[in-house]
Design a protein around this motif. Structure first.
Motif: not given
Ligand SMILES: Nc1ncnc2c1ncn2[C@@H]1O[C@H](COP(=O)(O)OP(=O)(O)OP(=O)(O)O)[C@@H](O)[C@H]1O
Ligand SMILES: [Mg+2]
Lengths: 423, 249
Positions: A11-22, A26-33, A41-45, A179-183
């Motif tokens: 369960l813990g592992r699913w939680l960690v992955w789920g939260i990471t994905a979430l 969600v981040l760009p909806l909060i930090f919109t600049s 984007s750089q961090i994702g790559v 998407g690619w980062a998560l995969v």
């Protein structure tokens, strides 16, 4: 009855992955600049790139000084492919274009990896450095493919429009990267739980024994490097879509060195270490780099301190608190930590003052002696600011030492307490 | 009975020093064979030659009738020969379970797979659990190998050696440094895990040797001076002079 232990779904592992994905979604909806979107984007790559690097360093025990070769070549192949696609030479969806970079990365992993992985340790490190330099030199020679100084540019917007996705707006590219980062994160994590992944650990820890249980250590390292090159190539492909340009810098020593530093600072011994490392790295580069020329100095200093005092990186610093939290002993650490933080701020203020004033003095003391720091304006050629800065530095260091001692003492007691509980 | 291991005029030099000086030895399948001899006689070196750790200087070594000289350790291992080390050689940072599982993966055909999930490999996991059970380390399953006691590490060393199901097993001083009870346990363990296999064992403890071995070879200065049944070795004059006598001080 079977003697096997069946583990319940973790369960813990699913939680960690789920939260990471979430969080990533969600981040760009909060930090919109646009600025934060660029960094994210750089961090994702960077996460893909650093995790691929850690397949070598952390999982396989191979210290590479030339990992950007694989991401860089992946980027070049993707950029050429994008140009051909937009010319109509062949059709390939832009969404999947990073896979072209991945295949290129894996291909060059096969080419270069066979020689580099014959030996591990210093030999591997030296050869990886040599190959990095060689490929960089080639990039300046074959300007048709590498585009010389200017590099190769492309346009990720192809005119075709699937469900409104054109990759024109940066936010769409961000979600492509996420998407690619998560995969890739999931795939690279899964790899650590496979026979090859486990034997990479075995070869890292004791290559001789691995040979005596049937494994060709060269082959284990080689395959690890090819897979690592594949993921590095995907990261390269994504960066070429993100920036719409690839230059020789993408495969140069600076890029190779950066991923090494980020991975190490984050913690090569843990799967998620490089992720922390990349975030810290880009925060240093953009946040600190945005306000001072000396950011590389601070980055170097951070690297130095980590190597000396926390070789397990931030990941190990975080994880060492887990048993303490479980044993409900954190309260013994708060006071020493607070002391260390307060004295640390003084020390840091002194250090930053000295560094910044030195930078300013050496650069423009005669033409522009006035400078501002922490909201204070002063003259860098007068004695008082130097005396204050030196005082902060020395005084901060002295009081910090007391705080560090207190932290060390508290930890000593906690470790003793934990051992007693276990016994 | 067919021959499991055959050494033909095997020699080994380190620089100008000849350490193994023409060893001929044939060990039939299913035999428990002990190699004894004074310190520095070349026993470990002989194991290193058989298992491919060092190249031969001369002669030939046959495993199941086929030459294995010049092969790499992993190639020899894949042909069914596995060895333990005099100085414990385990995966220190891994758990006991992971140590043993690493040692069964190749033999079960998982090779370099990156498309199998370790957790889903029922046969490998079951085999690893069985091996841990047989070496008595089941309770230490998830303990880091590096923090095991000396005797436990030696047991794990044997576990890794036998996990892959090799037909020919080489054990280099499996009981060295153990207490009396630990040695007795180790002897039972070795007896159990070598059931139906060919065992070659270097051992200093004569109690263990005479207890376990079907046959004993005595190596002195890189030469086999006698190779015979235990009772005959005990009475052998040359052996007593060269080795057993000095052992008693
Ligand atoms: N790699 C090496 N290079 C040089 N000399 C070596 C090497 N390995 C072993 N020797 C030498 O070969 C001789 C035999 O060593 P070996 O380890 O085979 O003895 P041994 O019979 O196993 O002794 P022991 O009972 O102490 O384990 C020793 O003199 C040793 O110093
Ligand atoms: Mg020896």
């Amino acid at each position: 009855m079977s003697k096997l232990r069946y583990r319940p779904i973790n369960l813990g592992r699913w939680l960690v992955w789920g939260i990471t994905a979430l969080v990533m979604i969600v981040l760009p909806l909060i930090f919109t600049s646009g600025f934060t979107l660029t960094i994210m984007s750089q961090i994702g790559v960077g996460i893909i790139f650093a995790l691929s690097y850690n397949m070598l360093l952390g999982q396989g025990g191979m210290l590479s000084f030339g990992h950007a070769v694989y991401s860089g070549l992946g980027a070049y192949f993707t950029v050429h492919a994008l140009n051909l696609i937009s010319k109509g030479t062949f059709y390939f969806p832009v969404t999947l274009a990073p896979i072209i970079g991945g295949v290129a990365g894996a291909f060059f992993g096969v080419i270069f990896g066979y020689v580099t992985t014959k030996k591990s340790g210093t030999t591997f490190a030296m050869i990886s450095l040599g190959i990095g330099e060689m490929v960089f030199a080639c990039s300046l020679m074959f300007s048709d493919f590498f585009g010389g100084e200017a590099g190769i540019a492309t346009n990720r917007v192809m005119g075709s429009n699937v469900l409104g996705i054109t990759y024109g707006p940066a936010i769409q590219v961000y979600y492509l990267i996420i998407g690619w980062a998560l995969v890739c994160m999931a795939a690279m994590y899964a790899w650590t739980q496979t026979p090859l992944g486990r034997m990479a650990n075995a070869v890292r820890d004791n290559p001789e024994r691995a040979e005596f249980v049937g494994y060709d250590t060269h082959m284990v390292r080689f395959l690890t490097l090819v897979l690592s090159g594949f993921f590095a190539g995907i990261a390269g492909g994504l960066s070429s879509i993100n920036y719409e340009i690839v230059t020789a810098e993408n495969l140069g020593a600076l890029a190779s060195g950066s991923v090494l530093i980020a991975t190490f600072v984050g913690g090569a011994g843990y799967f998620f270490g490089p992720i922390i490392g990349i975030i810290v790295f880009f925060v240093m580069v953009t946040a600190v780099g945005g306000i001072t020329q000396a950011w590389l100095f601070y980055l170097g200093l951070l690297f130095l301190i980590m190597v000396l005092y926390a070789p397990g990186g931030f990941a190990s610093l975080i994880l060492m608190h887990v048993p303490v939290i479980k044993a409900r002993l954190m309260r013994r650490l708060w006071l020493p930590y607070a002391a260390a933080a307060i004295t640390g701020v003084v020390l840091l203020a002194g250090l930053v003052s000295v560094v910044e004033m030195t930078y300013h003095y050496s650069a423009e003391a005669d033409t522009n002696p006035g400078m501002a720091l922490f909201g204070l304006a002063f003259n860098v050629t007068s004695y008082t600011p130097w005396a204050v800065a030196a005082g902060l530095l020395v005084g901060g260091f002295i009081v910090s030492r007391f705080a560090w001692k207190a932290v060390g003492k508290a930890w000593g007691e906690i470790i003793l307490g934990l051992q007693e509980r276990r016994a | 009975m067919s021959t499991a291991i055959e050494l033909k005029a095997v020699t080994k030099n380190f620089g100008n020093t000849e350490i193994i000086r023409g060893v001929d030895l044939a060990i039939p399948r299913g035999e428990r064979h002990a190699v004894i001899g004074p310190n520095g006689a070349g026993k470990s070196t002989l194991f290193n030659l058989i298992s491919g750790r060092y190249p031969l200087s001369g002669g030939d070594i046959l495993l199941n009738g086929e030459s294995v000289s010049g092969l790499k350790p992993f190639e020899i291992n894949r042909r069914g020969l596995s060895r333990s080390f005099q100085i414990t050689n385990i995966f220190q940072r891994m758990s006991v379970f992971e140590n043993v599982r690493c040692a069964v993966l190749w033999s079960l055909g998982y090779k370099y797979s990156f498309w199998h999930r370790l957790g889903g490999l029922k046969d490998a996991n079951l085999r690893a659990e069985e091996v841990m059970e047989s070496i008595g380390l089941k309770a230490r399953r998830d303990t880091s190998a590096g923090v095991l006691s000396y005797a436990e590490q030696r047991a794990l060393e044997i576990g890794i050696t036998i996990a892959g199901g090799a037909e020919v097993i080489l054990l280099d001083e499996p009981t060295a440094g153990m207490s009396r009870t630990e040695t007795a346990d180790a002897v039972e363990l070795i007896r159990k895990v070598s059931q139906g296999k060919t065992l070659i064992m270097v051992e200093h403890d004569m109690g263990v040797v005479f207890d376990l071995a079907d046959k004993i070879s005595v190596l002195v200065y890189g030469e086999v001076i006698a190779s015979d049944k235990p009772q005959n070795i005990r009475g052998n004059k040359a052996v007593q002079e060269a080795y057993l006598g000095t052992e008693a001080h």
